[in-house]
Scaffold this active site. Sequence first.
Site, short mmCIF file in Angstrom:
data_model
loop_
_atom_site.label_atom_id
_atom_site.label_comp_id
_atom_site.label_asym_id
_atom_site.label_seq_id
_atom_site.Cartn_x
_atom_site.Cartn_y
_atom_site.Cartn_z
N GLU A 195 0.83 -1.21 0.00
CA GLU A 195 0.00 0.00 0.00
C GLU A 195 0.86 1.25 0.00
O GLU A 195 0.59 2.22 -0.72
CB GLU A 195 -0.92 0.01 1.23
CG GLU A 195 -2.10 -0.92 1.15
CD GLU A 195 -3.11 -0.64 2.26
OE1 GLU A 195 -3.29 0.55 2.61
OE2 GLU A 195 -3.71 -1.60 2.78
N SER A 264 5.59 -19.93 -0.90
CA SER A 264 5.53 -21.38 -0.72
C SER A 264 4.94 -22.06 -1.93
O SER A 264 4.29 -21.45 -2.78
CB SER A 264 4.69 -21.81 0.50
OG SER A 264 5.13 -21.17 1.67
N ASP A 336 -5.51 -10.02 1.49
CA ASP A 336 -5.32 -8.63 1.88
C ASP A 336 -5.90 -8.44 3.28
O ASP A 336 -7.06 -8.05 3.45
CB ASP A 336 -5.99 -7.69 0.88
CG ASP A 336 -5.65 -6.22 1.15
OD1 ASP A 336 -4.87 -5.96 2.09
OD2 ASP A 336 -6.15 -5.36 0.42
N ASP A 339 -4.96 -3.03 6.24
CA ASP A 339 -5.32 -1.75 5.62
C ASP A 339 -4.69 -0.62 6.42
O ASP A 339 -4.72 -0.64 7.66
CB ASP A 339 -6.84 -1.56 5.59
CG ASP A 339 -7.46 -2.12 4.32
OD1 ASP A 339 -6.74 -2.63 3.45
OD2 ASP A 339 -8.71 -2.04 4.21
#
Length: 822
Positions: A195, A264, A336, A339
């Site tokens: 971000e 991974s 996600d 924030d």
Amino acid sequence: MAFLFRWLLRLASAAIVLAVIAVVLVYYLAARSLPDYDKTLAVAGTDGEIEIVRDNSAVPHIFAGSDDDAFYGLGYAHAQDRLWQMVLLRRTVQGRLSEVFGRRTLDTDILMRRLDLYPLATRSVAAQDPETRAALRAYAAGINARITEINEQSLGRGAPEFFLFNAPIAPWQPADSIALVKLMALQLSGQFRDEILRARTSLLLPDPERLADILPDIPGDGTAALPDYASLLPGATMPRYASAPATDHTALSPVPERGMAGASNAWAAAPDRSAGGGTLLANDPHLGYTAPSTWYLARLQLQSGDVIGGTIPGIPAVMLGRSKRLAWGITSSYLDDQDLHIEELNPDNPEQYRTPDGWKRFETRRSIVEIRDAAPVTVTLRWTDNGPVLPRSRFELETITPPGHVVSMSWTALSDEDSSMSGALKLMQAGSVEEAFEASKAYVAPSQMLTVMDRESVGLKLVGAMPRRDPAHQSQGRIPSPGWIEANRWQGTLPEADHPSWIDPSGGIVGNTNNKVVDRPFPLHVSYNWGDSQRVMRWRQLMQGREVHTRDSFIEAQLDTVSPAARTLLPLIGRDLWYTGEAAAEGTPERQRARALDLLANWNGEMNEHLPEPLIYAAWVRALQDRLIRDELGPLANDYDHVEPLFIERVFRNVDGAGKWCDVIRSVAVESCSDIARMALDDALVWIGERYGTALESLRWGDAHQALHKHAVLGDIPVLRYFVNIRQSTSGGDFTLERGVSSGKGDDPFLSVHGATYRGVYDFADPDSSVFVTSTGQSGHFLSRHYDDLGTLWRRGEYIPMSLDADLARAASIGVTRLVQE
């Protein structure tokens, strides 16, 4: 003269004798902490006798009459081999490193205090089920039994590092283990760094198409148009130093650099895709290389059935591995789950911040950080409704934060009802894919893709809490957004039904390489930033290239070093250069360029350590990306220190006008992409010549791509670093299934620093033929032969057996420890 010579000889002899005595004394003190694996010890707090059988790789097979005693034995074994590592991790999450290391770790401590992970873990103890709380207590008792033994028997303080850094060891508590799970969540989280970089870049590239070039979305539908970052804060004066070079190099920081969060591979095949008629599963989690490794192999005898696999010292669970009925692996989901919010301060009262309902006081608490050889520092911790306020001086936040504002963070791991530990323990007891998925509902953070198989079925599921965002969220979580706007705030978590999952798909194979797994519109999209757009192409090819698979074919896929990125990019960037040059004399740049192009034209994209082509290619595309972006981004280009194949492909295919990047905007001439590719190749060859010599045919990729397993504290100390660090020539690269991510920095930009620290392949057609290995060894003691013995196998692509046969473990044992009741 003879008199002077005799005295000089005597002094030199005395100095040599004293040096020998000092070396012997240091070795004696350090060796005192080497664990004795063959003994009987009376301990308190057990239900019965515990037997710890060490096989010839020092993997402990723990036999006990109850689950609590098994966890007790695991705690004792962890403390025998990795006590320093465990204490260091605990101090990290507590924000207490400076008590030992002084001011150099102060910024790390302040950040950890602000995130408040340890207090959250303490409160999360109550969120565990009774069986998990009992396991945590038993595990802690096992660690404390080893600490008591060290103190009573003067066993070298438990590890050589404790002589160099006098750090009193407090008894282990159940909350400590939960805190390490939260620390692991931090080490695997990189969304907030993305971000910040996207916001910084958008301030320099207001054209959304050019932003989409340099920070491309993984191909697929579902991406909506986004506002410009500056437009989210109307009236605020944005700082224009987004191009400032990165300065965040805090000692012992657990926050990964961009691109270095967890990755991974994992895949599983159903019986009808297996040559042996049983299910197959392979897993290799990717983490930063350390000495010792993050992983510690162990086998536990539980009442629900024995389990064996990879544990993390400090955590009483087999995080990945198998039982007789189930095998499981994990990969980073790239959910996600973070924030950032821009919080506006009240200009009349900086102790208040703006909310949808008006001004509100920060939740504050003072915290004192003790510092070795310095006065303590008092830090004021602040929280908003959205989460903790981050320090403005970290992560280049000052470059995107307007005056009169601060930045807070929402994150799923910031929960005081985190039951992830209970989920991990329940998973070990599951006997089917369905039971494993049910157990996974307790996971909160870190979010993972869980790959599982029982004897009949295979499955894949995203586990961990998924944030619920408003469809009207201004930035869709991709860049920091105003925290006082209701639509930008989280609205709890999504229901379990929204977690992507698959059981027994028609193709018979499931897998994940950190690739995009679903194509759903925001806010059910899972993520915009994925960890892979390249490896998955090679994985699909290998999985579909044969009708049935075996354990060996899965191993072959784990160790595959073909780069899809190289196979895609070379024909694009070299299309106007191959066989078009004129004859050139030996020793000229033109002749060297022709020789390099000839080598690359006959190369199949295999990043083999013994070949010169991978080094030429890697240096070329690195120089090429820098030439493409340096004039537009200036110093911010330093943050783009890893090649993004999708960006280069967009440029050379001129997708949406991306070919504009090839023209140097500060020059009068109009450069073509072929011009830039030719100049970048010359740049790369000059760099290679200065670093490795001009004889291109004798170059070795492995000389540049050495895996560096670095000791967290002693790895930079002169002389000592040669004893505690482990360096190995390795194949693979950033975009191969045998992944070895380069550092991208300094004089050794291709040094491999992140990759598979554990590999396991499980075959339920013949379970005892299953294999695993870690990247270093079981011991954290650099004088132990088990400090790096597994690393030798790992580097060669070899494994050790993963057997639950108790007789086999005893037959090859190097010692048996019996813990008996006092």
